[in-house]
Design an enzyme around this catalytic site. Structure first.
Site, PDB file in Angstrom:
ATOM      1  CG  ASP A 170      52.406 -12.941  12.358  1.00  0.00           C
ATOM      2  OD1 ASP A 170      51.270 -12.555  12.033  1.00  0.00           O
ATOM      3  OD2 ASP A 170      52.682 -14.152  12.540  1.00  0.00           O
ATOM      4  CG  LEU A 184      17.959 -10.001   1.403  1.00  0.00           C
ATOM      5  CD1 LEU A 184      16.749  -9.109   1.181  1.00  0.00           C
ATOM      6  CD2 LEU A 184      17.537 -11.261   2.166  1.00  0.00           C
ATOM      7  CG  HIS A 185      23.232 -10.854  -3.246  1.00  0.00           C
ATOM      8  ND1 HIS A 185      22.588 -10.238  -4.296  1.00  0.00           N
ATOM      9  CD2 HIS A 185      23.736  -9.871  -2.482  1.00  0.00           C
ATOM     10  CE1 HIS A 185      22.703  -8.924  -4.163  1.00  0.00           C
ATOM     11  NE2 HIS A 185      23.402  -8.682  -3.064  1.00  0.00           N
ATOM     12  CE  LYS A 231      50.799 -14.416   7.512  1.00  0.00           C
ATOM     13  NZ  LYS A 231      49.631 -14.502   8.368  1.00  0.00           N
ATOM     14  CE  LYS A 252      34.777 -11.164   1.287  1.00  0.00           C
ATOM     15  NZ  LYS A 252      34.068 -10.168   2.050  1.00  0.00           N
ATOM     16  CD  GLU A 302      39.370 -12.543   4.344  1.00  0.00           C
ATOM     17  OE1 GLU A 302      39.413 -13.222   3.315  1.00  0.00           O
ATOM     18  OE2 GLU A 302      39.500 -13.018   5.483  1.00  0.00           O
ATOM     19  CB  VAL A 308      41.838  -8.669  11.302  1.00  0.00           C
ATOM     20  CG1 VAL A 308      41.636  -7.637  12.394  1.00  0.00           C
ATOM     21  CG2 VAL A 308      40.491  -9.098  10.754  1.00  0.00           C
ATOM     22  N   GLY A 319      22.848 -18.218  -3.058  1.00  0.00           N
ATOM     23  CA  GLY A 319      24.077 -18.821  -3.562  1.00  0.00           C
ATOM     24  C   GLY A 319      24.308 -20.207  -3.007  1.00  0.00           C
ATOM     25  CB  CYS A 369      34.033 -14.234   9.764  1.00  0.00           C
ATOM     26  SG  CYS A 369      35.585 -13.326   9.891  1.00  0.00           S
TER      27      CYS A 369
HETATM   28  N1  LIG Z   1      39.415 -12.183   8.122  1.00  0.00           N
HETATM   29  C1  LIG Z   1      38.371 -11.376   8.295  1.00  0.00           C
HETATM   30  O1  LIG Z   1      37.719 -10.947   7.346  1.00  0.00           O
HETATM   31  C2  LIG Z   1      37.966 -10.966   9.689  1.00  0.00           C
HETATM   32  C3  LIG Z   1      37.038  -9.913   9.852  1.00  0.00           C
HETATM   33  C4  LIG Z   1      36.681  -9.519  11.138  1.00  0.00           C
HETATM   34  C5  LIG Z   1      37.230 -10.170  12.227  1.00  0.00           C
HETATM   35  N2  LIG Z   1      38.115 -11.191  12.061  1.00  0.00           N
HETATM   36  C6  LIG Z   1      38.703 -11.836  13.237  1.00  0.00           C
HETATM   37  O2  LIG Z   1      40.024 -11.321  13.413  1.00  0.00           O
HETATM   38  C7  LIG Z   1      40.883 -12.337  13.944  1.00  0.00           C
HETATM   39  C8  LIG Z   1      42.081 -12.522  13.034  1.00  0.00           C
HETATM   40  O3  LIG Z   1      41.616 -13.018  11.792  1.00  0.00           O
HETATM   41  P1  LIG Z   1      42.561 -13.069  10.508  1.00  0.00           P
HETATM   42  O4  LIG Z   1      41.705 -13.508   9.380  1.00  0.00           O
HETATM   43  O5  LIG Z   1      43.323 -11.809  10.411  1.00  0.00           O
HETATM   44  O6  LIG Z   1      43.565 -14.271  10.959  1.00  0.00           O
HETATM   45  P2  LIG Z   1      44.897 -14.754  10.235  1.00  0.00           P
HETATM   46  O7  LIG Z   1      44.973 -16.215  10.514  1.00  0.00           O
HETATM   47  O8  LIG Z   1      44.945 -14.259   8.831  1.00  0.00           O
HETATM   48  O9  LIG Z   1      46.075 -14.001  11.037  1.00  0.00           O
HETATM   49  C9  LIG Z   1      46.432 -14.268  12.348  1.00  0.00           C
HETATM   50  C10 LIG Z   1      47.939 -13.993  12.506  1.00  0.00           C
HETATM   51  O10 LIG Z   1      48.276 -14.021  13.886  1.00  0.00           O
HETATM   52  C11 LIG Z   1      49.580 -14.551  14.027  1.00  0.00           C
HETATM   53  N3  LIG Z   1      49.781 -14.943  15.435  1.00  0.00           N
HETATM   54  C12 LIG Z   1      49.141 -15.911  16.150  1.00  0.00           C
HETATM   55  N4  LIG Z   1      49.583 -15.906  17.425  1.00  0.00           N
HETATM   56  C13 LIG Z   1      50.515 -14.920  17.523  1.00  0.00           C
HETATM   57  C14 LIG Z   1      51.327 -14.400  18.584  1.00  0.00           C
HETATM   58  N5  LIG Z   1      51.240 -14.896  19.820  1.00  0.00           N
HETATM   59  N6  LIG Z   1      52.173 -13.391  18.318  1.00  0.00           N
HETATM   60  C15 LIG Z   1      52.258 -12.867  17.071  1.00  0.00           C
HETATM   61  N7  LIG Z   1      51.507 -13.301  16.032  1.00  0.00           N
HETATM   62  C16 LIG Z   1      50.650 -14.316  16.265  1.00  0.00           C
HETATM   63  C17 LIG Z   1      49.601 -15.677  13.020  1.00  0.00           C
HETATM   64  O11 LIG Z   1      50.923 -16.044  12.677  1.00  0.00           O
HETATM   65  C18 LIG Z   1      48.845 -15.025  11.842  1.00  0.00           C
HETATM   66  O12 LIG Z   1      49.731 -14.365  10.948  1.00  0.00           O
HETATM   67  C19 LIG Z   1      40.004 -13.571  14.117  1.00  0.00           C
HETATM   68  O13 LIG Z   1      39.511 -13.619  15.429  1.00  0.00           O
HETATM   69  C20 LIG Z   1      38.867 -13.330  13.139  1.00  0.00           C
HETATM   70  O14 LIG Z   1      37.688 -13.990  13.512  1.00  0.00           O
HETATM   71  C21 LIG Z   1      38.512 -11.586  10.812  1.00  0.00           C
END
Ligand SMILES: NC(=O)c1ccc[n+]([C@@H]2O[C@H](COP(=O)([O-])OP(=O)(O)OC[C@H]3O[C@@H](n4cnc5c(N)ncnc54)[C@H](O)[C@@H]3O)[C@@H](O)[C@H]2O)c1
Length: 443
Positions: free
Chosen positions: A30, A253-254, A35, A324, A155, A11, A256, A263
């Protein structure tokens, strides 16, 4: 305008890169030094179509940068976004907010002007208020507001979803923060994207309600698919017949193997816990969580059945392991239930995934990872399609048959047509689509 984005995961990195494409100066932070070093070298740590070009273009234009130093990132910002992980807390299923609260405390130390602190992470109701409390406690002098701006990107199509969303949700009662958020999303305003301006708590709940509703929809059609198998109906046509009703809609509505991913599993569980805590249970979501867990565990049984009741000493080819297509994300992927269950039943598993194998080999020991689909199929007693990557939709079926020891295919994503597969000589099973007459009750 200038923003800092904390967390460069699926995100944070996408949102940061997209805001920079909108013309905003973005510094992504980060804690993961590896990374940030890779990003500085122009390497993208995740698989997301289009992201490499987007990042490169905006870095070259001087609008996008990366650092591990939050103080440096927050210099002169209008807003700082928290986009860190909120995984399920081990043991009780509540969202683990330690990363969010940790980030809030770090932000407090770095605020040097009026700043909007935005939670983009998916966080339970009340988190925004707690973020504000933490900052105020650490820095009583800080000039800031808190806003909730949940993210709905998927994603695999994350850039398009961010650039052309169905809506943007912004939760804050501060007119000053609203103004900053509107300015940041101005390019979307211009393409008439609906902006839902609301209170903090409402925005936080919208995200959970939306994800839980989609999980309910998927689980509903999965159960209808099981019923289809019993009564000789075709779930694909049932879904089409239902989905053409504008009140229902065709998406999600798929049928699977059950939902997975980063999430839905954790967000449905967190909503259940929040609701229980507030003595207002969401029983429909509780049931969905339970059904989906059982479903993912039951899927290996379908493969065992297709192999004649046992896979002991047999080889199963698994195509696709990510939750997925078009992502390398393995979080809560159905393959994490299916593959170990097959191995426990005595099967050898050969597998291929176009982007997920690097991540999957850490999580699925004992699997033979193959260079492509056909290499995975070579000498297997059965093939199971677990993730519907495009390249599995157009397999050379003659070659598939020649490589397999027996022409058995279990298609957990309904990629192929049952009648065509039968005509091609396959013993084919899918989800909720029995061959005409095959599952009909005796007259
Ligand atoms: N992945 C998705 O498709 C998606 C979609 C919508 C919402 N979200 C939400 O977004 C949020 C993030 O999800 P994601 O999939 O991107 O997570 P992720 O685990 O891929 O990334 C999180 C990142 O945050 C970093 N981090 C943690 N604490 C930190 C800090 N104090 N300072 C700097 N960096 C720090 C970690 O090192 C990591 O790189 C979650 O709450 C998730 O539910 C995710």
């Amino acid at each position: 305008m200038r923003i800092a984005m904390i967390g460069t995961g699926y995100v944070g990195l996408v949102s940061g890169a997209c805001f920079s494409e909108f013309g905003v100066d973005v510094c992504c932070v980060d804690k993961d030094v590896g990374k940030i070093e890779r990003l500085k070298r122009g390497e993208i740590p995740i698989y997301e179509p289009g992201l490499e070009d987007l990042v490169a273009r905006n870095v070259a234009a001087g609008r996008l940068s990366f650092t591990t130093d939050l103080r440096e990132a927050m210099q002169g910002v209008d807003a700082v976004f928290i986009a860190v992980g909120t995984p399920s807390r081990r043991g009780d299923g509540h969202a683990d907010l330690s990363y969010v609260y940790g980030a809030a405390a770090e932000i407090a130390a770095c605020i040097d002007r009026y700043t909007v602190v935005v939670t983009k992470s998916t966080v339970p109701v009340g988190t925004g208020r707690e973020v504000a409390r933490i900052i105020r406690e650490n820095r009583p002098d800080a000039d800031f507001d808190v806003a909730s701006n949940p993210e709905f990107l998927r994603e695999g199509s994350a850039i398009g979803d961010f650039m052309r969303p169905d809506r943007v949700v912004i939760g804050t009662s501060s007119p000053r923060a609203q103004e900053v958020m509107r300015a940041l999303y101005r390019p979307l305003y211009l393409i008439e994207t609906p902006i839902v301006m609301t209170e903090l708590e409402t925005a936080e709940l919208i995200k959970y309600a939306a994800n839980a509703f989609l999980a309910v929809k998927i689980t509903f059609i999965n159960e209808i698919a099981d019923l289809c198998e019993k009564v000789g109906a075709n779930v694909h046509d049932v879904a089409r017949g239902m989905g053409l009703d504008g009140r229902i809609g065709r998406k999600f509505l798929h049928a699977g193997p059950g939902y997975g991913g980063s999430c839905f599993p954790k967000d449905t569980l967190a909503l259940v816990r929040t609701a229980q805590q507030n003595e207002s249970p969401v029983r429909i979501v509780e049931t969905v969580v339970d059904i989906n867990d059982r479903r993912k565990k039951a899927m290996a049984g379908r493969i065992v059945d297709a192999c004649g009741g046992t896979v002991a000493g047999k080889t199963v080819a698994v195509l696709g392991v990510t939750f997925k297509p078009n992502t390398d994300d393995m979080r809560d992927a159905p393959a994490l239930d299916i593959v170990p269950a097959l191995q426990a039943a005595g099967a050898t598993v050969r597998a291929f995934d176009p982007a997920g194998m690097h991540e999957a080999e850490k999580l699925l020991p004992g699997v033979t990872w193959c260079a492509d689909s056909y290499a995975a199929l070579d000498g297997a007693d059965c093939v199971a399609i677990v993730t519907e990557w495009n390249e599995f939709r157009a397999l050379d079926l003659k070659r598939v048959k020649a490589l397999l020891r027996a022409p058995v295919m279990v298609d957990l994503r309904n990629v192929y047509n049952p009648a065509e597969m039968a005509a091609a000589g396959f013993i084919y099973t899918s989800i909720g689509r029995p061959l005409p007459g095959a599952g009909a009750p005796a007259a």
